[in-house]
Design a protein around this motif. Structure first.
Motif: not given
Ligand SMILES: Cc1cc2nc3c(=O)[nH]c(=O)nc-3n(C[C@H](O)[C@H](O)[C@H](O)COP(=O)(O)OP(=O)(O)OC[C@H]3O[C@@H](n4cnc5c(N)ncnc54)[C@H](O)[C@@H]3O)c2cc1C
Ligand code: FES
Lengths: 649, 146
Positions: A375-387, A424-426
């Motif tokens: 889960l490396f999205i556009n070079g970053k690991v997301p720390r907060s994800v909203v669906f 740890d990602t929200d």
């Protein structure tokens, strides 16, 4: 002429609105009526028995059943009448349920209407003629259009029953959407582990002829013998010679520079490619819109793929090929397209690269996806994800009133996969209503909540960017207050739409579609895999949004109906066709131009028109147009229609 | 009889594949509409010719409704285009005969459009109620040659 009339109560469905006694009393006195009876359920065994024994004891020669729609039970009553030795076409039905008791409230007027409908049916019945059906030979092959999980399942089932199947897939590989997933809800089975063995079975099956990178160009004929023309696009690679080794792709001058459609442009490939490593067939394809040799006629000194291929499989001279064959039945399994998220501009899909759709995120989980499953999205690991749920579903503004049925669950699956990889990602899910209706779904949803995914009821209003971060504005409809969440990644739970190719298929096969534009089944409950076109069946999302278990179940159902049909040597063709009265025909040839099936042929010698029984489909257009009134349309003759008309006025 | 309480007599010719199925759908979904319509089922809307429609007006119909499939959806490819052409011509003829052309209504109703069917029946009945009885009202009786 002795007509027997049978009035059905349909439990209370008819009798609560229509006064059955009144109908019976009135009809008894109508000309030609020898017997008039009523019964609770005419379609039940005792109901049918009543008709059969009356035919024997009273010598009835025409039967009228006043009940539900003939579209429902005409075949039932035709069979009953025929069991009793009467010609099945000596039956007429009066629709006093769907078109009377169910739609009217005023009992007196509904009864009056029922009486006139029954009288009209008696008038027609008195003029009905016995008709003999012609036997059509059945070609023992089937065509399956679409090689997603539904098409694959249908093709395998039919082939395993011993019949030849042509499986036509538009893309270079079969697999459909399922091939793009890593895990599947609710059991989290690995999609590849359950799908790829089936794909390989298809390729190896002696009864399946797989036509990929192909589309159906034309279908003529009808149940039992459809004539099919398939257009196979050139891959510019010799399928026999290619071993799928991939030397060509590594050598390609454009390697790693062309956005891969299979990955929605999130990864790059060469101009010669396989969509994914487990593709079936594992044969390379040259992208005609990108390849330098094809677009410019020149690729360096000589094309590097040609040099790299020691089998000499590259063939720039290859042209499209046409395949023609006959089949007895067709399964339509053309699946779906994802809703185009840019139709909801407030979510910024076009503006922000960290706003993805559900299918795009699926590719990030996949080991053969753009990041190898990280889960490396556009070079970053997301720390907060909203669906954001229901994007393009249950939304009349974009013309989709329906629920797409899989989004709640794929969001739950994706939320779980994120938590699994990045504890740890929200993760926040903004949902409209939670629909976890399938087996094990509610349990899975509960599990995901326990894993720490925040579910907040109420849909998102807007996604915007501030200080380099995405913000999602929403309203919590349980608390009744607006709130905002910052996010590194926003995932739009885009719904399912009928594929653009549905238009062509619909017009080729004359299929109807429901208001959501998916293909319409013949009956919503009792004939969910049939269409109104005999010999054409539906499987998977082509008929409406559904998950994999339902797609597979429907595919098995469609296959069993195909096998049922193919197991016969002959089927009876409806004798409801047009007949020329040669004495009256003046040879004006007006009818000839009207017939869409070219069933009319002019007999030059005798100066009269003839109609080919096997080609006529019985629309009656020619009968309506014949200036001398010399074409008679079986079962819908002028005098029969007019007799019906006079009774209702 | 008319004088007591007139209510429009409407005859509907519906194609089996779309409009008739749409009318069934209205029934399955219990969408109510006035009971004035009497439906006659034909396989395709193109089966209906001018004589049948004129016959209906002559014998007392206050309106004739023709229901077919949406353009492109006709079960027999293009029957509904022929229907449209025929109905357009016939509407002009009716006007010459002193029959308001709105008394002949052609609609495309798909098998899924129960709601459209029921709404159409309501609006047609309302419209004819406003217009009053068909001025050409003769009572028929003559039989039709095959
Ligand atoms: C983001 C997302 C995640 C999902 N996750 C899950 C999950 O975890 N579990 C689950 O049960 N379901 C899931 N689903 C639902 C699942 O994708 C469908 O149930 C399944 O793919 C339906 O299969 P199908 O064969 O009907 O259609 P498709 O997979 O769409 O296959 C149709 C095939 O037909 C081909 N085709 C189309 N038109 C033509 C034509 N004219 N000629 C030839 N070929 C044609 C297409 O190229 C395609 O290969 C998910 C859906 C989405 C959007
Ligand atoms: S079949 Fe409906 S109009 Fe032709």
């Amino acid at each position: 002429m002795k007509v027997g009339v049978y009035i059905c109560h349909c439990g209370v469905n008819i009798s609560s609105t229509v006064n059955i006694d009144n109908v019976v009393e009135t009809i008894k006195n109508v000309a030609n009526v020898a017997v008039c009876k009523d019964y609770q359920y005419m379609c039940s065994d005792p109901g049918q028995e009543m008709i059969k024994s009356d035919i024997a004891t009273h010598g009835l020669d025409r039967i009228v059943v006043a009940a539900c729609s003939p579209r429902m039970h005409e075949p039932t009553f035709r069979a009953a009448v025929s069991d009793a030795g009467l010609n099945p076409y000596c039956l007429e039905m009066a629709n006093i349920r769907e078109q009377c008791s169910w739609v009217h409230e005023d009992k007196e007027r509904a009864t009056e209407k029922a009486i006139s409908l029954v009288k009209s049916a008696v008038a027609k019945a008195s003029l009905l003629e016995p008709l003999e059906s012609t036997k059509i030979p059945v070609t023992h092959n089937a065509l399956v259009i679409g090689g997603g999980i539904a098409g694959i399942q249908s093709a395998l089932d039919i082939a395993n029953s011993g019949y030849k199947v042509y499986l036509v897939e538009r893309e270079p590989s079969i697999g459909g959407h399922m091939a793009k997933f890593d895990k599947t809800f609710p059991t989290l089975d690995c999609a590849a582990c359950i799908l790829t063995p089936k794909m390989v079975d298809v390729a190896r099956h002696p009864n399946i002829e797989l036509l990929t990178y192909s589309e159906v160009e034309r279908i003529d004929g009808s149940v039992g013998s459809f004539h099919v023309t398939v257009r196979e696009r050139p891959r510019y690679v010799d399928m026999e010679a290619c071993t799928g080794c991939g030397q060509c792709a590594s050598a390609c001058r454009l390697a790693g520079r062309i956005p891969s459609d299979f990955d929605y442009g999130l990864a790059k490939r060469s101009a010669i490619y396989v969509p994914f490593p487990q593709a079936v067939p594992l044969k390379y394809t040259i992208d005609p819109d990108r390849c330098l040799m094809i677009t410019r006629g020149k690729c360096g000194k000589s094309p590097s793929c040609v040099e790299a291929c020691d089998r000499g499989a590259i063939d720039f001279e290859q042209a499209e090929r046409f395949h023609e064959f006959d089949v007895g039945a067709v399964v339509v399994a053309t699946g779906y397209n994802e809703f185009q998220a840019k139709q909801r501009p407030e979510f910024g899909y076009d503006r922000f690269e960290n706003v993805l759709t559900g299918l795009e995120l699926e590719r990030y989980f996949s080991p053969n996806g753009p990041t190898g499953g990280k889960l490396f999205i556009n070079g970053k690991v997301p720390r907060s994800v909203v669906f954001v749920s229901c994007v393009g579903s249950r939304d009349k503004r974009v013309g989709n009133a329906y629920c797409s049925r899989v989004c709640c669950m794929y969001i739950a699956k994706q939320a779980h996969l994120i938590k699994e990889k990045l504890p740890d990602t929200d993760v926040t899910v903004m949902y409209t209503d939670m629909r976890a209706f399938g087996k094990g779904y509610e349990e899975f949803y509960e599990r995901v909540q326990k894993e720490g995914v925040h579910y907040r009821r109420g849909n998102a209003a807007e996604v915007y960017e501030e200080d380099g971060r995405l913000h999602v504005r929403a309203e919590d409809t349980l608390l009744g207050e607006p709130y905002e969440v910052e996010a590194d990644l926003v995932v739009l739970g885009a719904g399912l739409r009928p594929p653009s190719s549905a238009d062509g298929i619909a017009s080729m096969l004359h299929l109807s579609r429901s208001s959501d534009k998916f293909f319409l089944e013949a009956h919503p409950k009792l004939r969910p895999v049939d269409t109104v076109i005999d010999g054409v069946f539906l499987a998977g999302c082509a008929q409406g949004p559904k998950d994999i278990p339902d797609s597979v179940a429907q595919a098995c159902g469609a296959a069993s109906h195909v096998v049922n049909l193919l197991s016969k040597d002959y089927i009876d063709a409806e004798p409801i066709i047009a007949i020329v009265n040669e004495d009256g025909c003046v040879g004006c040839r007006t009818c000839e131009q009207l017939c869409p099936y070219e069933a009319h042929a002019f007999d030059e010698k005798r100066g009269v028109m003839t109609i080919n029984k096997a080609l006529c489909k019985g629309c009656g257009s020619c009968a309506a147009a014949c200036p001398s009134g010399s074409i008679s349309m079986n079962h819908f003759r002028n005098d029969q229609i007019v007799a019906q008309l006079l009774e209702v006025l | 009889m008319e004088k007591q309480q007139w209510t429009p007599k409407i005859v509907g010719f519906l194609c089996n594949w779309c409009c008739y199925a749409g009318a069934d759908m209205a029934g399955t979904s219990r969408m109510k509409y006035p009971p004035n319509i009497r439906i006659i089922r034909v396989m395709c809307s193109s089966r209906i010719n001018a004589e049948m429609i004129l016959k209906a007006f002559q014998t007392g119909a206050d309106a004739v409704f023709i229901g077919g499939c949406h353009p492109g959806d006709c079960h027999y490819v293009d029957g509904n285009y022929r229907t449209k052409k025929r109905i357009d011509v016939l509407k002009r003829l009716l006007s010459h005969m002193g029959i308001d052309e709105r008394r002949l209504r052609l609609e495309w109703v798909s098998a899924a459009e129960g709601e459209k069917f029921s709404q159409t029946m309501q609006s047609l009945t309302d419209e004819i109620e406003q217009m009053g009885p068909n001025p050409l009202h003769l009572t028929g009786g003559e039989t039709y040659e095959r």
